[in-house]
Design a protein around this motif. Sequence first.
Motif, PDB file in Angstrom:
ATOM      1  N   TYR A   1      13.959  37.577 -17.912  1.00  9.99           N
ATOM      2  CA  TYR A   1      15.197  38.249 -17.503  1.00  9.99           C
ATOM      3  C   TYR A   1      15.523  37.941 -16.047  1.00  9.99           C
ATOM      4  O   TYR A   1      14.636  37.696 -15.231  1.00  9.99           O
ATOM      5  CB  TYR A   1      15.071  39.769 -17.671  1.00  9.99           C
ATOM      6  N   ASP A   2      16.794  37.995 -15.735  1.00 13.83           N
ATOM      7  CA  ASP A   2      17.226  37.837 -14.347  1.00 13.83           C
ATOM      8  C   ASP A   2      16.722  39.022 -13.530  1.00 13.83           C
ATOM      9  O   ASP A   2      16.653  40.156 -14.023  1.00 13.83           O
ATOM     10  CB  ASP A   2      18.754  37.767 -14.275  1.00 13.83           C
ATOM     11  N   ASP A   3      16.370  38.770 -12.252  1.00 15.62           N
ATOM     12  CA  ASP A   3      15.817  39.818 -11.398  1.00 15.62           C
ATOM     13  C   ASP A   3      16.721  41.040 -11.305  1.00 15.62           C
ATOM     14  O   ASP A   3      16.238  42.172 -11.221  1.00 15.62           O
ATOM     15  CB  ASP A   3      15.572  39.277  -9.981  1.00 15.62           C
ATOM     16  N   TYR A   4      18.018  40.825 -11.287  1.00 13.26           N
ATOM     17  CA  TYR A   4      18.956  41.920 -11.045  1.00 13.26           C
ATOM     18  C   TYR A   4      19.606  42.418 -12.326  1.00 13.26           C
ATOM     19  O   TYR A   4      20.782  42.759 -12.364  1.00 13.26           O
ATOM     20  CB  TYR A   4      20.002  41.497 -10.010  1.00 13.26           C
ATOM     21  N   THR A   5      18.815  42.454 -13.385  1.00 14.97           N
ATOM     22  CA  THR A   5      19.244  43.057 -14.645  1.00 14.97           C
ATOM     23  C   THR A   5      18.254  44.161 -15.003  1.00 14.97           C
ATOM     24  O   THR A   5      17.175  44.266 -14.415  1.00 14.97           O
ATOM     25  CB  THR A   5      19.274  42.035 -15.785  1.00 14.97           C
ATOM     26  N   ALA A   6      18.626  44.977 -15.992  1.00 19.11           N
ATOM     27  CA  ALA A   6      17.740  46.050 -16.428  1.00 19.11           C
ATOM     28  C   ALA A   6      16.392  45.493 -16.878  1.00 19.11           C
ATOM     29  O   ALA A   6      15.335  46.054 -16.567  1.00 19.11           O
ATOM     30  CB  ALA A   6      18.401  46.829 -17.564  1.00 19.11           C
ATOM     31  N   GLY A   7      16.402  44.379 -17.623  1.00 23.07           N
ATOM     32  CA  GLY A   7      15.161  43.775 -18.081  1.00 23.07           C
ATOM     33  C   GLY A   7      14.291  43.281 -16.945  1.00 23.07           C
ATOM     34  O   GLY A   7      13.061  43.364 -16.999  1.00 23.07           O
TER      35      GLY A   7
ATOM     36  N   ALA B   1      21.884  44.434 -18.904  1.00 21.40           N
ATOM     37  CA  ALA B   1      22.814  45.204 -18.071  1.00 21.40           C
ATOM     38  C   ALA B   1      22.594  44.851 -16.605  1.00 21.40           C
ATOM     39  O   ALA B   1      21.458  44.851 -16.125  1.00 21.40           O
ATOM     40  CB  ALA B   1      22.605  46.692 -18.303  1.00 21.40           C
ATOM     41  N   PRO B   2      23.666  44.549 -15.858  1.00 23.49           N
ATOM     42  CA  PRO B   2      23.507  44.177 -14.446  1.00 23.49           C
ATOM     43  C   PRO B   2      23.163  45.373 -13.571  1.00 23.49           C
ATOM     44  O   PRO B   2      23.321  46.534 -13.973  1.00 23.49           O
ATOM     45  CB  PRO B   2      24.881  43.610 -14.079  1.00 23.49           C
ATOM     46  N   LEU B   3      22.704  45.090 -12.357  1.00 26.94           N
ATOM     47  CA  LEU B   3      22.306  46.135 -11.408  1.00 26.94           C
ATOM     48  C   LEU B   3      23.422  47.149 -11.185  1.00 26.94           C
ATOM     49  O   LEU B   3      23.167  48.360 -11.121  1.00 26.94           O
ATOM     50  CB  LEU B   3      21.894  45.494 -10.072  1.00 26.94           C
ATOM     51  N   SER B   4      24.668  46.679 -11.079  1.00 29.04           N
ATOM     52  CA  SER B   4      25.787  47.598 -10.822  1.00 29.04           C
ATOM     53  C   SER B   4      25.925  48.625 -11.937  1.00 29.04           C
ATOM     54  O   SER B   4      26.177  49.814 -11.677  1.00 29.04           O
ATOM     55  CB  SER B   4      27.089  46.801 -10.680  1.00 29.04           C
ATOM     56  N   GLN B   5      25.746  48.203 -13.178  1.00 29.28           N
ATOM     57  CA  GLN B   5      25.841  49.134 -14.303  1.00 29.28           C
ATOM     58  C   GLN B   5      24.673  50.109 -14.296  1.00 29.28           C
ATOM     59  O   GLN B   5      24.840  51.307 -14.566  1.00 29.28           O
ATOM     60  CB  GLN B   5      25.874  48.363 -15.628  1.00 29.28           C
ATOM     61  N   VAL B   6      23.483  49.607 -13.981  1.00 22.15           N
ATOM     62  CA  VAL B   6      22.294  50.460 -13.941  1.00 22.15           C
ATOM     63  C   VAL B   6      22.440  51.540 -12.870  1.00 22.15           C
ATOM     64  O   VAL B   6      22.148  52.720 -13.104  1.00 22.15           O
ATOM     65  CB  VAL B   6      21.030  49.614 -13.684  1.00 22.15           C
ATOM     66  N   THR B   7      22.895  51.157 -11.680  1.00 18.19           N
ATOM     67  CA  THR B   7      23.027  52.137 -10.590  1.00 18.19           C
ATOM     68  C   THR B   7      24.068  53.196 -10.930  1.00 18.19           C
ATOM     69  O   THR B   7      23.882  54.381 -10.613  1.00 18.19           O
ATOM     70  CB  THR B   7      23.393  51.444  -9.271  1.00 18.19           C
ATOM     71  N   ARG B   8      25.172  52.813 -11.561  1.00 16.60           N
ATOM     72  CA  ARG B   8      26.191  53.793 -11.952  1.00 16.60           C
ATOM     73  C   ARG B   8      25.621  54.779 -12.971  1.00 16.60           C
ATOM     74  O   ARG B   8      25.918  55.975 -12.940  1.00 16.60           O
ATOM     75  CB  ARG B   8      27.426  53.090 -12.527  1.00 16.60           C
ATOM     76  N   TYR B   9      24.789  54.273 -13.878  1.00 14.59           N
ATOM     77  CA  TYR B   9      24.170  55.113 -14.900  1.00 14.59           C
ATOM     78  C   TYR B   9      23.270  56.170 -14.231  1.00 14.59           C
ATOM     79  O   TYR B   9      23.326  57.365 -14.564  1.00 14.59           O
ATOM     80  CB  TYR B   9      23.345  54.238 -15.838  1.00 14.59           C
TER      81      TYR B   9
ATOM     82  N   VAL C   1      15.235  50.553  -8.806  1.00 13.88           N
ATOM     83  CA  VAL C   1      16.640  50.286  -8.492  1.00 13.88           C
ATOM     84  C   VAL C   1      16.858  50.230  -6.986  1.00 13.88           C
ATOM     85  O   VAL C   1      17.535  49.336  -6.475  1.00 13.88           O
ATOM     86  CB  VAL C   1      17.546  51.362  -9.130  1.00 13.88           C
ATOM     87  N   ILE C   2      16.258  51.175  -6.268  1.00  8.03           N
ATOM     88  CA  ILE C   2      16.419  51.193  -4.806  1.00  8.03           C
ATOM     89  C   ILE C   2      15.862  49.915  -4.200  1.00  8.03           C
ATOM     90  O   ILE C   2      16.463  49.323  -3.291  1.00  8.03           O
ATOM     91  CB  ILE C   2      15.732  52.434  -4.213  1.00  8.03           C
ATOM     92  N   ASP C   3      14.693  49.474  -4.681  1.00  4.77           N
ATOM     93  CA  ASP C   3      14.108  48.222  -4.174  1.00  4.77           C
ATOM     94  C   ASP C   3      15.075  47.055  -4.309  1.00  4.77           C
ATOM     95  O   ASP C   3      15.149  46.180  -3.437  1.00  4.77           O
ATOM     96  CB  ASP C   3      12.818  47.890  -4.931  1.00  4.77           C
ATOM     97  N   HIS C   4      15.826  47.015  -5.422  1.00  2.54           N
ATOM     98  CA  HIS C   4      16.739  45.905  -5.657  1.00  2.54           C
ATOM     99  C   HIS C   4      18.072  46.068  -4.931  1.00  2.54           C
ATOM    100  O   HIS C   4      18.804  45.095  -4.753  1.00  2.54           O
ATOM    101  CB  HIS C   4      16.982  45.736  -7.164  1.00  2.54           C
ATOM    102  N   MET C   5      18.397  47.288  -4.503  1.00  4.92           N
ATOM    103  CA  MET C   5      19.642  47.507  -3.770  1.00  4.92           C
ATOM    104  C   MET C   5      19.489  47.204  -2.284  1.00  4.92           C
ATOM    105  O   MET C   5      20.462  46.843  -1.623  1.00  4.92           O
ATOM    106  CB  MET C   5      20.094  48.963  -3.952  1.00  4.92           C
ATOM    107  N   LEU C   6      18.276  47.349  -1.759  1.00 10.02           N
ATOM    108  CA  LEU C   6      18.036  47.098  -0.334  1.00 10.02           C
ATOM    109  C   LEU C   6      17.965  45.598  -0.064  1.00 10.02           C
ATOM    110  O   LEU C   6      17.644  44.812  -0.955  1.00 10.02           O
ATOM    111  CB  LEU C   6      16.718  47.759   0.091  1.00 10.02           C
ATOM    112  N   PRO C   7      18.246  45.169   1.176  1.00  6.84           N
ATOM    113  CA  PRO C   7      18.098  43.745   1.506  1.00  6.84           C
ATOM    114  C   PRO C   7      16.654  43.308   1.373  1.00  6.84           C
ATOM    115  O   PRO C   7      15.723  44.126   1.465  1.00  6.84           O
ATOM    116  CB  PRO C   7      18.583  43.662   2.964  1.00  6.84           C
ATOM    117  N   GLU C   8      16.440  42.008   1.155  1.00  4.41           N
ATOM    118  CA  GLU C   8      15.094  41.495   0.902  1.00  4.41           C
ATOM    119  C   GLU C   8      14.125  41.812   2.037  1.00  4.41           C
ATOM    120  O   GLU C   8      12.931  41.986   1.812  1.00  4.41           O
ATOM    121  CB  GLU C   8      15.146  39.983   0.672  1.00  4.41           C
TER     122      GLU C   8
END
Length: 428
Positions: A274-280, A363-371, A398-405
């Motif tokens: 799965y892509d890093d920034y998806t639910a999977g 599901a992309p990160l944006s959808q996950v965060t809204r959920y 989710v927070i780990d993926h929202m913050l800058p690297e």
Amino acid sequence: MSGAPTRVYIARLAGIAVFDPRGDQVGKVRDIVVALRHGSNAPRVLGLVVEVQPRRRIFCPMTRVTNVTEGAVVTTGLLNMRRFEQRAGETLVLSELFDKRVTLLETGEQVTVQDVGIRQERTRDWSVEKIFVRKGGSGFRRRGETVVVEWSALSGLTLPDPEQGVVSLLATVEKLRAADLANVLQELTPKRRFELAAALDDEKLADVLEELPEDDRVEIVAALEGERAADVLEEMDPADAADLLSELPPETAEAILSLVEPEDAEDLRRLLSYDDYTAGGMMTPEPVILPPDSTVAEALARIRDQDLSPALAAQVYVVRAPFETPTGKYLGVAHFQRLLREPPSSLVSAVLDDALEPIGPDAPLSQVTRYFATYNLVAIPVVDENDHLLGAITVDDVIDHMLPENWRDADNDPDAATDDEEEVTHGA
């Protein structure tokens, strides 16, 4: 301080609190900076490396220190909150001198530095006075005689030691939490960083790797022997382990994966698909899973596991067989607060929140965060198109993926330095 000269042994300063004149805690001592001098002159103590929030290391000159005991350090005046950077000619006692092998001039015998005593003179300057060393023996089973000698009685303290151990250094940091120990590792030289990382047990090193920036953890894992790297990877959270594997060169990642237990390797390969920034890509494949005929008592026993993060322990996922991801049909989730209100003999299937819709792995990160925001959740189930449970995403993932690297680097915190800080120059 006034009166008789004061002597303090540095190992006892490691981790103690630093207070300002009002009695408020500023941070904790993480190391001591000394300047090595020519000839037999003992090193001058320049100051302390103090860790302040958020995990930032700053310099506190000894001229700002008014009292040093084995329980606390008291400072006076404001401190520069700029990140500490070691300069040429400076040595960090805990990081660089502890466990160093040196020579007793009188006998030519090899000894190992165990501790360093510093002393405040009547002039108020501090200098290194005594060195606590162990004769003979090496590694974790040293049994040689211990003696205290003058700095001038030793040679080799300023020379690199290619076989320097980490026993004493490890003793000063072993009680640190993983995030704080990761910060210590970042401040060490590459050589000492790897030596300390290699000396940690698998579980501790796994926890520390989860807290390190990408470059540092890749460097450490790439340097580990293959079997050891696989053992450490198995101790990591699967999502973090998959992220780490994706950062390694493909041939290195595959070589490590081939040594991982087949069941764990299968989970990791699935996460890597799965892509890093998806639910999977963000989920863990190891949430708490139970069959529908389990009791509330069984569910509560499972979430008491101290190895579970608070977010994963917040709910239990109920499915039909098989009970390893990907599971049989997903039936619903039981929240721990609801479990606490039910009789222990009740079935978990009777207290399911079947209104909580799971999310798909793509599901992309944006959808996950809204959920998460919409339903005030701490974890979300992830299912495939056939309603088989694949894993769960926790809010910390989710927070780990929202913050800058580079969010772990305190230098990138805009609030770390304040306008009212006082300029001081270490080493001056």
